[in-house]
Design an enzyme around this catalytic site. Structure first.
Site, PDB file in Angstrom:
ATOM      1  N   SER A   1     -30.287   7.506  35.072  1.00 48.67           N
ATOM      2  CA  SER A   1     -29.625   6.207  35.109  1.00 48.67           C
ATOM      3  C   SER A   1     -29.734   5.711  36.544  1.00 48.67           C
ATOM      4  O   SER A   1     -29.069   6.226  37.444  1.00 48.67           O
ATOM      5  CB  SER A   1     -28.157   6.356  34.691  1.00 48.67           C
ATOM      6  OG  SER A   1     -27.484   5.138  34.924  1.00 48.67           O
TER       7      SER A   1
ATOM      8  N   ASP B   1     -24.122  -3.803  42.831  1.00 48.41           N
ATOM      9  CA  ASP B   1     -23.820  -3.603  44.245  1.00 48.41           C
ATOM     10  C   ASP B   1     -22.901  -2.385  44.346  1.00 48.41           C
ATOM     11  O   ASP B   1     -21.760  -2.441  43.875  1.00 48.41           O
ATOM     12  CB  ASP B   1     -23.134  -4.867  44.779  1.00 48.41           C
ATOM     13  CG  ASP B   1     -22.756  -4.748  46.246  1.00 48.41           C
ATOM     14  OD1 ASP B   1     -22.947  -3.658  46.828  1.00 48.41           O
ATOM     15  OD2 ASP B   1     -22.268  -5.754  46.804  1.00 48.41           O
ATOM     16  N   VAL B   2     -23.376  -1.305  44.947  1.00 42.77           N
ATOM     17  CA  VAL B   2     -22.550  -0.077  44.997  1.00 42.77           C
ATOM     18  C   VAL B   2     -21.304  -0.230  45.863  1.00 42.77           C
ATOM     19  O   VAL B   2     -20.442   0.633  45.848  1.00 42.77           O
ATOM     20  CB  VAL B   2     -23.346   1.176  45.465  1.00 42.77           C
ATOM     21  CG1 VAL B   2     -24.356   1.621  44.436  1.00 42.77           C
ATOM     22  CG2 VAL B   2     -23.959   0.992  46.839  1.00 42.77           C
TER      23      VAL B   2
ATOM     24  N   ASN C   1     -27.689   7.664  46.830  1.00 42.88           N
ATOM     25  CA  ASN C   1     -28.766   7.464  47.814  1.00 42.88           C
ATOM     26  C   ASN C   1     -28.782   6.072  48.435  1.00 42.88           C
ATOM     27  O   ASN C   1     -29.194   5.907  49.582  1.00 42.88           O
ATOM     28  CB  ASN C   1     -30.108   7.742  47.105  1.00 42.88           C
ATOM     29  CG  ASN C   1     -31.293   7.131  47.809  1.00 42.88           C
ATOM     30  OD1 ASN C   1     -31.763   7.650  48.809  1.00 42.88           O
ATOM     31  ND2 ASN C   1     -31.782   5.999  47.295  1.00 42.88           N
TER      32      ASN C   1
ATOM     33  N   TYR D   1     -24.779   2.658  61.956  1.00 44.66           N
ATOM     34  CA  TYR D   1     -25.406   3.439  60.877  1.00 44.66           C
ATOM     35  C   TYR D   1     -25.227   4.929  61.134  1.00 44.66           C
ATOM     36  O   TYR D   1     -24.833   5.693  60.249  1.00 44.66           O
ATOM     37  CB  TYR D   1     -26.884   3.055  60.838  1.00 44.66           C
ATOM     38  CG  TYR D   1     -27.780   3.839  59.910  1.00 44.66           C
ATOM     39  CD1 TYR D   1     -27.916   3.484  58.563  1.00 44.66           C
ATOM     40  CD2 TYR D   1     -28.554   4.909  60.375  1.00 44.66           C
ATOM     41  CE1 TYR D   1     -28.783   4.164  57.723  1.00 44.66           C
ATOM     42  CE2 TYR D   1     -29.416   5.600  59.536  1.00 44.66           C
ATOM     43  CZ  TYR D   1     -29.521   5.218  58.208  1.00 44.66           C
ATOM     44  OH  TYR D   1     -30.386   5.898  57.375  1.00 44.66           O
TER      45      TYR D   1
ATOM     46  N   ALA E   1     -21.726   6.350  60.244  1.00 44.38           N
ATOM     47  CA  ALA E   1     -21.492   6.574  58.807  1.00 44.38           C
ATOM     48  C   ALA E   1     -22.285   7.782  58.324  1.00 44.38           C
ATOM     49  O   ALA E   1     -21.767   8.609  57.555  1.00 44.38           O
ATOM     50  CB  ALA E   1     -21.900   5.320  58.025  1.00 44.38           C
ATOM     51  N   LYS E   2     -23.531   7.893  58.764  1.00 43.93           N
ATOM     52  CA  LYS E   2     -24.374   8.999  58.296  1.00 43.93           C
ATOM     53  C   LYS E   2     -23.837  10.347  58.789  1.00 43.93           C
ATOM     54  O   LYS E   2     -23.944  11.355  58.097  1.00 43.93           O
ATOM     55  CB  LYS E   2     -25.824   8.782  58.736  1.00 43.93           C
ATOM     56  CG  LYS E   2     -26.508   7.605  58.038  1.00 43.93           C
ATOM     57  CD  LYS E   2     -26.590   7.815  56.528  1.00 43.93           C
ATOM     58  CE  LYS E   2     -27.479   6.793  55.836  1.00 43.93           C
ATOM     59  NZ  LYS E   2     -27.531   6.982  54.372  1.00 43.93           N
TER      60      LYS E   2
ATOM     61  N   ILE F   1     -39.459   9.069  56.587  1.00 41.27           N
ATOM     62  CA  ILE F   1     -40.100   9.078  55.265  1.00 41.27           C
ATOM     63  C   ILE F   1     -40.961   7.819  55.128  1.00 41.27           C
ATOM     64  O   ILE F   1     -40.564   6.731  55.547  1.00 41.27           O
ATOM     65  CB  ILE F   1     -39.028   9.131  54.138  1.00 41.27           C
ATOM     66  CG1 ILE F   1     -38.051  10.308  54.368  1.00 41.27           C
ATOM     67  CG2 ILE F   1     -39.694   9.227  52.768  1.00 41.27           C
ATOM     68  CD1 ILE F   1     -38.656  11.687  54.402  1.00 41.27           C
TER      69      ILE F   1
END
Ligand code: NAI
Length: 261
Positions: free
Chosen positions: A36, A68-69, A95, A160, A163-164, A192
């Site tokens: 999903s 929108d997560v 992710n 960023y 948060a990471k 990546i």
């Protein structure tokens, strides 16, 4: 022969309309998992159809939802739709995320809030919604996507990197509070080879030279592929990784082992 078998399992993978999420979804499907997926691309977009086609080619079932997560309503919709369709949720790969690179001096409060909402809170909130389903699974697994910026950063990558870095703490809390029924693991990718990173190379006067300069910083002399992250994900989601929880794995081709001076 040793194989990773996720047959009969269902995974939610966020951010499948591009980059790492698509690679992860493909590899999990190759291992037999129904997927999903979700992303910000609309449901009949090329990106959404590419995802659905890729999963179908692996012979498993796929769902795609545009959402929108950062929205609780959207997160609830994703979990309800997944459980209604597949009757189970065994794996969550949270992710979806975006680079918010502003710098500690110039970052506005709005940018800070947006970054924390997307790159930190959404992972916790979605994990909470999946918790009852993962507990009902034989081997519930949460995989949170952090970044090599959780270990070392460079100027201008704030907030960023904040948060990471915090995701590593989230991984620990979920593992110690929600085990043994749920294992929680973090993945911290390095460079990546995604469309986003190619766009970044293209912003240099000599994109090819910049790409080669980046490759040369890696002891393995290559960039990572989205499937490389997918293979780690598939292993961590499988029963073979039953003794792994509460930790975050760096997958960066050895780049962070090399002093840059
Ligand atoms: P990408 O930009 O190629 O794809 C991001 C995906 O997330 C897309 O499907 C997009 O629709 C979705 N997304 C973004 N915001 C969303 C929202 N608010 N709601 C729902 N979906 C949303 O990104 P990429 O490079 O594949 O990154 C994926 C994850 O991996 C991110 O968490 C990123 O921080 C992390 N990462 C990526 C690295 C890389 O080299 N590409 C390195 C380290 C970490």
């Amino acid at each position: 022969m040793l194989t990773i078998n996720l047959k009969g399992k269902t995974a939610i993978v966020t951010g499948v309309s591009s980059g790492i999420g698509l690679g992860v979804a493909k590899v999990l499907a190759k291992a037999g998992c129904n997927i999903s997926g979700c992303g910000t691309s609309v449901e009949n977009s090329k990106a959404a159809l590419t995802f659905l086609k890729a999963i179908k080619e692996e012979g498993t079932e796929a769902l795609y939802t545009c959402l929108d997560v950062t929205s609780q309503q959207d997160r609830e919709h994703l979990v309800n739709k997944t459980s209604t369709t597949f009757s189970q949720i065994d794996i969550l790969v949270s992710n979806a995320g975006i680079n918010v690179f502003k710098g500690a001096k110039d970052c506005t409060e709005e940018q800070w809030e947006f970054n924390m909402s997307l790159n930190l809170k959404s992972h916790w909130a979605l994990s909470k919604l999946c918790k009852p389903y993962l507990e009902s699974s034989n081997n519930g697994v949460i995989i949170l996507m952090t970044s090599n910026h959780a270990y070392h950063s460079i100027p201008g990558c704030f907030p960023y990197n904040v948060a990471k870095t915090a995701i590593k703490g989230l991984v620990q809390s979920l593992a110690i509070e929600w085990g043994p029924k749920i294992r929680t693991v973090g993945i911290a990718p390095g460079f990546i080879d995604t469309p986003g990173n190619q766009k970044w190379f293209n912003s240099f006067p000599d994109a090819k030279a910049e790409r080669q300069r980046t490759i040369n910083m890696h002891p393995v002399k290559t960039l990572g592929t989205t499937e490389d992250v997918g293979y780690l994900c598939a292993f961590l989601a499988s029963d073979m990784a039953r003794f792994i929880s509460g930790t975050t794995y760096l997958i960066d081709g050895g780049r962070s082992a090399l002093m840059q001076d």
